[in-house]
Design a protein around this motif. Structure first.
Motif, PDB file in Angstrom:
ATOM      1  N   LEU A  19      -8.965  -7.665  10.259  1.00 25.57           N
ATOM      2  CA  LEU A  19      -9.136  -6.834  11.455  1.00 25.57           C
ATOM      3  C   LEU A  19      -9.881  -7.617  12.519  1.00 25.57           C
ATOM      4  O   LEU A  19     -10.888  -8.266  12.233  1.00 25.57           O
ATOM      5  CB  LEU A  19      -9.897  -5.549  11.112  1.00 25.57           C
ATOM      6  N   THR A  20      -9.372  -7.563  13.736  1.00 24.08           N
ATOM      7  CA  THR A  20     -10.014  -8.258  14.844  1.00 24.08           C
ATOM      8  C   THR A  20     -10.436  -7.248  15.898  1.00 24.08           C
ATOM      9  O   THR A  20      -9.993  -6.099  15.887  1.00 24.08           O
ATOM     10  CB  THR A  20      -9.080  -9.305  15.474  1.00 24.08           C
ATOM     11  N   LEU A  21     -11.241  -7.695  16.820  1.00 26.76           N
ATOM     12  CA  LEU A  21     -11.801  -6.813  17.830  1.00 26.76           C
ATOM     13  C   LEU A  21     -10.735  -6.143  18.689  1.00 26.76           C
ATOM     14  O   LEU A  21     -10.854  -4.981  19.035  1.00 26.76           O
ATOM     15  CB  LEU A  21     -12.779  -7.599  18.713  1.00 26.76           C
ATOM     16  N   ASN A  22      -9.686  -6.858  19.015  1.00 24.49           N
ATOM     17  CA  ASN A  22      -8.705  -6.328  19.964  1.00 24.49           C
ATOM     18  C   ASN A  22      -7.351  -5.984  19.362  1.00 24.49           C
ATOM     19  O   ASN A  22      -6.462  -5.542  20.092  1.00 24.49           O
ATOM     20  CB  ASN A  22      -8.498  -7.325  21.110  1.00 24.49           C
ATOM     21  N   ASP A  23      -7.166  -6.199  18.068  1.00 23.52           N
ATOM     22  CA  ASP A  23      -5.854  -5.955  17.463  1.00 23.52           C
ATOM     23  C   ASP A  23      -5.960  -5.017  16.271  1.00 23.52           C
ATOM     24  O   ASP A  23      -6.687  -5.295  15.318  1.00 23.52           O
ATOM     25  CB  ASP A  23      -5.223  -7.269  17.003  1.00 23.52           C
ATOM     26  N   ASP A  24      -5.226  -3.934  16.326  1.00 22.57           N
ATOM     27  CA  ASP A  24      -5.143  -3.000  15.210  1.00 22.57           C
ATOM     28  C   ASP A  24      -4.139  -3.523  14.187  1.00 22.57           C
ATOM     29  O   ASP A  24      -3.297  -4.370  14.492  1.00 22.57           O
ATOM     30  CB  ASP A  24      -4.669  -1.627  15.697  1.00 22.57           C
ATOM     31  N   LEU A  25      -4.238  -3.008  12.975  1.00 20.89           N
ATOM     32  CA  LEU A  25      -3.223  -3.255  11.949  1.00 20.89           C
ATOM     33  C   LEU A  25      -2.397  -1.986  11.802  1.00 20.89           C
ATOM     34  O   LEU A  25      -2.941  -0.883  11.766  1.00 20.89           O
ATOM     35  CB  LEU A  25      -3.868  -3.590  10.605  1.00 20.89           C
ATOM     36  N   TYR A  26      -1.100  -2.173  11.695  1.00 17.73           N
ATOM     37  CA  TYR A  26      -0.177  -1.045  11.547  1.00 17.73           C
ATOM     38  C   TYR A  26       0.406  -1.048  10.137  1.00 17.73           C
ATOM     39  O   TYR A  26       0.289  -2.031   9.399  1.00 17.73           O
ATOM     40  CB  TYR A  26       0.920  -1.125  12.610  1.00 17.73           C
ATOM     41  N   LEU A  27       1.053   0.041   9.773  1.00 17.77           N
ATOM     42  CA  LEU A  27       1.546   0.229   8.411  1.00 17.77           C
ATOM     43  C   LEU A  27       2.381  -0.952   7.934  1.00 17.77           C
ATOM     44  O   LEU A  27       2.203  -1.419   6.813  1.00 17.77           O
ATOM     45  CB  LEU A  27       2.331   1.539   8.302  1.00 17.77           C
ATOM     46  N   TYR A  28       3.277  -1.464   8.759  1.00 21.22           N
ATOM     47  CA  TYR A  28       4.114  -2.582   8.317  1.00 21.22           C
ATOM     48  C   TYR A  28       3.261  -3.818   8.008  1.00 21.22           C
ATOM     49  O   TYR A  28       3.583  -4.600   7.104  1.00 21.22           O
ATOM     50  CB  TYR A  28       5.211  -2.903   9.346  1.00 21.22           C
ATOM     51  N   GLN A  29       2.129  -4.000   8.715  1.00 25.43           N
ATOM     52  CA  GLN A  29       1.224  -5.115   8.438  1.00 25.43           C
ATOM     53  C   GLN A  29       0.363  -4.839   7.208  1.00 25.43           C
ATOM     54  O   GLN A  29       0.082  -5.741   6.420  1.00 25.43           O
ATOM     55  CB  GLN A  29       0.325  -5.373   9.650  1.00 25.43           C
ATOM     56  N   ILE A  30      -0.046  -3.583   7.064  1.00 29.27           N
ATOM     57  CA  ILE A  30      -0.842  -3.188   5.902  1.00 29.27           C
ATOM     58  C   ILE A  30      -0.039  -3.413   4.623  1.00 29.27           C
ATOM     59  O   ILE A  30      -0.573  -3.867   3.609  1.00 29.27           O
ATOM     60  CB  ILE A  30      -1.293  -1.715   6.044  1.00 29.27           C
ATOM     61  N   LYS A  31       1.257  -3.164   4.694  1.00 27.21           N
ATOM     62  CA  LYS A  31       2.123  -3.363   3.522  1.00 27.21           C
ATOM     63  C   LYS A  31       2.279  -4.832   3.149  1.00 27.21           C
ATOM     64  O   LYS A  31       2.826  -5.145   2.098  1.00 27.21           O
ATOM     65  CB  LYS A  31       3.492  -2.736   3.773  1.00 27.21           C
ATOM     66  N   GLN A  32       1.769  -5.734   3.970  1.00 29.41           N
ATOM     67  CA  GLN A  32       1.824  -7.165   3.695  1.00 29.41           C
ATOM     68  C   GLN A  32       0.474  -7.726   3.234  1.00 29.41           C
ATOM     69  O   GLN A  32       0.335  -8.934   3.048  1.00 29.41           O
ATOM     70  CB  GLN A  32       2.296  -7.909   4.945  1.00 29.41           C
ATOM     71  N   LEU A  33      -0.523  -6.854   3.052  1.00 28.64           N
ATOM     72  CA  LEU A  33      -1.832  -7.313   2.591  1.00 28.64           C
ATOM     73  C   LEU A  33      -1.705  -7.969   1.215  1.00 28.64           C
ATOM     74  O   LEU A  33      -0.904  -7.546   0.375  1.00 28.64           O
ATOM     75  CB  LEU A  33      -2.819  -6.147   2.522  1.00 28.64           C
ATOM     76  N   GLU A  70       3.101   6.559   9.735  1.00 28.70           N
ATOM     77  CA  GLU A  70       2.422   5.424  10.356  1.00 28.70           C
ATOM     78  C   GLU A  70       0.959   5.460   9.951  1.00 28.70           C
ATOM     79  O   GLU A  70       0.412   6.519   9.637  1.00 28.70           O
ATOM     80  CB  GLU A  70       2.543   5.480  11.881  1.00 28.70           C
ATOM     81  N   LEU A  71       0.366   4.300   9.945  1.00 32.75           N
ATOM     82  CA  LEU A  71      -1.054   4.169   9.636  1.00 32.75           C
ATOM     83  C   LEU A  71      -1.582   3.040  10.502  1.00 32.75           C
ATOM     84  O   LEU A  71      -1.037   1.935  10.490  1.00 32.75           O
ATOM     85  CB  LEU A  71      -1.254   3.852   8.153  1.00 32.75           C
ATOM     86  N   THR A  72      -2.607   3.339  11.256  1.00 33.39           N
ATOM     87  CA  THR A  72      -3.215   2.347  12.144  1.00 33.39           C
ATOM     88  C   THR A  72      -4.672   2.156  11.735  1.00 33.39           C
ATOM     89  O   THR A  72      -5.405   3.130  11.594  1.00 33.39           O
ATOM     90  CB  THR A  72      -3.153   2.819  13.616  1.00 33.39           C
ATOM     91  N   LEU A  73      -5.071   0.910  11.536  1.00 32.76           N
ATOM     92  CA  LEU A  73      -6.461   0.583  11.216  1.00 32.76           C
ATOM     93  C   LEU A  73      -7.040  -0.252  12.339  1.00 32.76           C
ATOM     94  O   LEU A  73      -6.394  -1.192  12.819  1.00 32.76           O
ATOM     95  CB  LEU A  73      -6.542  -0.216   9.912  1.00 32.76           C
ATOM     96  N   SER A  74      -8.261   0.076  12.754  1.00 32.31           N
ATOM     97  CA  SER A  74      -8.858  -0.670  13.854  1.00 32.31           C
ATOM     98  C   SER A  74     -10.144  -1.411  13.474  1.00 32.31           C
ATOM     99  O   SER A  74     -10.438  -2.447  14.064  1.00 32.31           O
ATOM    100  CB  SER A  74      -9.121   0.242  15.048  1.00 32.31           C
ATOM    101  N   ALA A  75     -10.920  -0.914  12.501  1.00 31.29           N
ATOM    102  CA  ALA A  75     -12.190  -1.581  12.188  1.00 31.29           C
ATOM    103  C   ALA A  75     -12.830  -0.996  10.933  1.00 31.29           C
ATOM    104  O   ALA A  75     -12.512   0.123  10.527  1.00 31.29           O
ATOM    105  CB  ALA A  75     -13.168  -1.422  13.356  1.00 31.29           C
ATOM    106  N   LEU A  76     -13.750  -1.768  10.366  1.00 27.86           N
ATOM    107  CA  LEU A  76     -14.674  -1.211   9.393  1.00 27.86           C
ATOM    108  C   LEU A  76     -15.769  -0.520  10.194  1.00 27.86           C
ATOM    109  O   LEU A  76     -16.168  -0.999  11.251  1.00 27.86           O
ATOM    110  CB  LEU A  76     -15.312  -2.305   8.541  1.00 27.86           C
ATOM    111  N   THR A  77     -16.249   0.591   9.701  1.00 25.94           N
ATOM    112  CA  THR A  77     -17.359   1.276  10.347  1.00 25.94           C
ATOM    113  C   THR A  77     -18.673   0.619   9.912  1.00 25.94           C
ATOM    114  O   THR A  77     -18.698  -0.246   9.025  1.00 25.94           O
ATOM    115  CB  THR A  77     -17.404   2.763   9.953  1.00 25.94           C
TER     116      THR A  77
END
Length: 129
Positions: A19-33, A70-77
């Motif tokens: 996860l980066t400051l300006n880029d979210d992760l989306y479901l298709y990217q999460i599925k590539q973890l 869809e699933l969007t991740l933006s940061a750890l809290t």
């Protein structure tokens, strides 16, 4: 579905890197973890959803009925970082798992407390207290 504590840790470690400051992760990217190879897609997605509910991750699931669309991740809290920093060390994690294995059910918050106690004891030993 049962929450896999090892998967929770692996997900947090990997997301901290990706996860980066300006880029979210989306479901298709999460599925590539990478952790999906070890734990499987369902287990990883379930862990992520629970980490969002626990407010350890900032994310937004989007459902159509019961289906995750869809699933969007933006940061750890802040709490997510605190938990991860407590369980990051392999020795602390191993000892924490050893303690919690004696119980049939342990929450993430209790795991965090146990890991924190173990970490404090290791620091005390290191400092000679």
């Amino acid at each position: 579905m049962k929450l896999n504590q090892d998967c929770v840790r692996a997900v947090l470690l990997e997301l901290e890197e990706k996860l980066t400051l300006n880029d979210d992760l989306y479901l298709y990217q999460i599925k590539q973890l990478d952790c999906i190879k070890k734990f499987g897609e369902d287990t990883v997605i379930y862990s992520i959803l629970k980490l969002i509910e626990a407010r350890y991750l900032l994310g937004e699931p989007l459902y159509a009925g019961d289906e995750l669309m869809e699933l969007t991740l933006s940061a750890l809290t802040w709490d997510g970082h605190l938990f991860l920093d407590t369980i990051r060390d392999n020795k602390v994690w191993k000892e924490t798992k050893s303690v919690v294995s004696k119980f049939s059910s342990v929450s993430i918050s209790l795991m965090s407390t146990i890991a924190s106690t173990i970490l404090n004891e290791l620091v005390k030993k290191h400092l000679g207290f």
